[in-house]
Design a protein around this motif. Structure first.
Motif, PDB file in Angstrom:
ATOM      1  N   GLY A   1      57.255 -69.738 -24.642  1.00  0.00           N
ATOM      2  CA  GLY A   1      55.879 -69.567 -25.085  1.00  0.00           C
ATOM      3  C   GLY A   1      55.729 -68.586 -26.232  1.00  0.00           C
ATOM      4  O   GLY A   1      54.643 -68.035 -26.457  1.00  0.00           O
ATOM      5  N   GLU A   2      56.810 -68.378 -26.986  1.00  0.00           N
ATOM      6  CA  GLU A   2      56.768 -67.469 -28.127  1.00  0.00           C
ATOM      7  C   GLU A   2      56.536 -68.257 -29.417  1.00  0.00           C
ATOM      8  O   GLU A   2      56.832 -69.452 -29.491  1.00  0.00           O
ATOM      9  CB  GLU A   2      58.096 -66.699 -28.236  1.00  0.00           C
ATOM     10  CG  GLU A   2      58.418 -65.844 -27.021  1.00  0.00           C
ATOM     11  CD  GLU A   2      59.808 -65.235 -27.097  1.00  0.00           C
ATOM     12  OE1 GLU A   2      60.133 -64.437 -26.208  1.00  0.00           O
ATOM     13  OE2 GLU A   2      60.565 -65.566 -28.040  1.00  0.00           O
ATOM     14  N   ASP A   3      56.020 -67.575 -30.434  1.00  0.00           N
ATOM     15  CA  ASP A   3      55.890 -68.211 -31.741  1.00  0.00           C
ATOM     16  C   ASP A   3      57.266 -68.575 -32.292  1.00  0.00           C
ATOM     17  O   ASP A   3      58.243 -67.850 -32.082  1.00  0.00           O
ATOM     18  CB  ASP A   3      55.184 -67.273 -32.728  1.00  0.00           C
ATOM     19  CG  ASP A   3      53.714 -67.062 -32.388  1.00  0.00           C
ATOM     20  OD1 ASP A   3      53.168 -67.857 -31.589  1.00  0.00           O
ATOM     21  OD2 ASP A   3      53.123 -66.106 -32.919  1.00  0.00           O
ATOM     22  N   LEU A   4      57.342 -69.707 -32.993  1.00  0.00           N
ATOM     23  CA  LEU A   4      58.597 -70.109 -33.623  1.00  0.00           C
ATOM     24  C   LEU A   4      58.742 -69.378 -34.950  1.00  0.00           C
ATOM     25  O   LEU A   4      57.834 -69.383 -35.782  1.00  0.00           O
ATOM     26  CB  LEU A   4      58.611 -71.624 -33.873  1.00  0.00           C
ATOM     27  CG  LEU A   4      59.125 -72.505 -32.726  1.00  0.00           C
ATOM     28  CD1 LEU A   4      58.303 -72.312 -31.468  1.00  0.00           C
ATOM     29  CD2 LEU A   4      59.155 -73.967 -33.140  1.00  0.00           C
ATOM     30  N   THR A   5      59.881 -68.723 -35.138  1.00  0.00           N
ATOM     31  CA  THR A   5      60.092 -67.931 -36.350  1.00  0.00           C
ATOM     32  C   THR A   5      60.822 -68.754 -37.397  1.00  0.00           C
ATOM     33  O   THR A   5      61.944 -69.212 -37.185  1.00  0.00           O
ATOM     34  CB  THR A   5      60.893 -66.659 -36.039  1.00  0.00           C
ATOM     35  OG1 THR A   5      62.080 -67.012 -35.316  1.00  0.00           O
ATOM     36  CG2 THR A   5      60.077 -65.701 -35.181  1.00  0.00           C
ATOM     37  N   VAL A   6      60.159 -68.942 -38.517  1.00  0.00           N
ATOM     38  CA  VAL A   6      60.726 -69.654 -39.663  1.00  0.00           C
ATOM     39  C   VAL A   6      60.968 -68.640 -40.772  1.00  0.00           C
ATOM     40  O   VAL A   6      60.092 -67.837 -41.089  1.00  0.00           O
ATOM     41  CB  VAL A   6      59.767 -70.764 -40.146  1.00  0.00           C
ATOM     42  CG1 VAL A   6      60.221 -71.333 -41.479  1.00  0.00           C
ATOM     43  CG2 VAL A   6      59.679 -71.866 -39.101  1.00  0.00           C
TER      44      VAL A   6
END
Length: 317
Positions: free
Chosen positions: A200-205
């Motif tokens: 449930g974490e933001d995806l890091t790009v």
């Protein structure tokens, strides 16, 4: 007589799948790993098999294998930036000393050897897509240089043994590969994205996400390696999937697959991170009659199910 095969880096992602392939083909497999990044969990299903042996050994030390050897597949090496930035000296040593020891063993046993090189030999490429005649654009003193140059040296040493000693050699340049048995903390895009989505974490790009990769499912990669080993071609061959995708698009595909309602967060681009990555597989098609058959959609589904099971095992939601 059954073929005897030595696979180094056998407890890793690709090495363990190679062990499965050669056991299924009726070979006697000697698996070697120092477990610095690999895990015996990848091989535990093979341990009861009489045709399988495991040697806990560091290939940068002298290698002794009793009896005949028909094939050596040298896959020992850290392969993730998380690993080779943490253990840079070991990464250089396995590409140099480890390859030297494996080539010396191949010479002594009169065995055919295939070494696992990488698309990273092309660096941040100025030619797109990348074919085997392109010499690359690599920063030898940058943070990624320990891996890139270890693999470039591996190729040079392999060709020297082929040309000077007549050793029967093969070189595979592996592009981004994914599938079951990747590590959760691998640090590469696919396990990072799926792990973040599951938690449930933001995806890091990194950067703006326009940099591209070409992802090949592991069963396709293993089949390509196998066909190259059995071919009569000694120069490098790209094995990968030419289906190129931006990392931003890829992140959105993961979000769609997992159904998680998280956002994409942007971080600064790492030093020397390649902006483009796409294999030209003309040689593999023409020489090996090989090309990938597993679509990214199907491969991602299989990989997601594997990671979901891992998270469930560890008590994560």
């Amino acid at each position: 007589m059954e073929k005897r095969v030595l696979i180094t880096g056998a407890a890793g992602f690709l090495g363990s799948h190679l062990c499965d392939k050669f056991i299924a083909d009726g070979c006697h497999v000697i698996a070697m790993d120092n477990l610095i990044t690999g895990t015996l969990k990848n091989l535990e299903h093979l341990l009861p098999n009489a045709a399988f042996e495991f040697y806990h050994h560091d290939v940068t030390k002298y290698i002794h294998i009793p009896g005949q050897l028909d094939y050596i597949l040298h896959f020992a090496s850290p392969a993730s930036p998380v690993d080779y930035l943490k253990i840079p000296i070991q990464t250089l040593k396995v590409g140099a000393m480890g390859t030297h020891n494996c080539l010396g063993l191949a010479k002594d046993k009169k065995a055919r050897i295939l070494v696992a090189s990488t698309s990273e030999v092309y660096g941040d490429p100025l030619v797109h897509p990348q074919n085997e005649e392109y010499w690359g654009n690599v920063n030898p003193v940058g943070p990624r240089g320990v891996y890139d140059e270890a693999k470039r040296y591996m190729e040079s040493l392999t060709m020297a043994y082929h040309n000077f000693h007549g050793v029967d050699t093969r070189i595979v340049r592996i592009f981004n590969t994914y599938g079951p048995r990747m590590r959760l903390n691998d640090g590469r895009a696919l396990p990072a994205f799926i792990g973040q989505a599951l938690k449930g974490e933001d995806l890091t790009v990194f950067g703006d996400g326009t940099q591209t990769r070409s992802f090949c499912f592991v069963s396709d990669l293993i089949e390509g390696v196998y066909k190259l080993l059995l071919s009569d071609y000694c120069l490098p061959v790209n094995i990968g999937n030419p289906d190129e995708v931006s990392l931003l698009t890829f992140a959105n595909e993961i979000l769609h697959l997992t159904g998680n309602k998280v956002k994409i967060a942007y971080l600064p681009l790492p030093v020397d991170d390649p902006r483009k990555r796409q294999p030209d597989i003309t040689k593999a098609r023409n020489l090996l009659n090989w090309e990938p058959v597993v679509s990214r959609e199907e491969g991602l589904k299989r990989t997601y199910e594997y990671f979901k099971h891992l998270y469930s095992e560890k008590g994560w939601s």
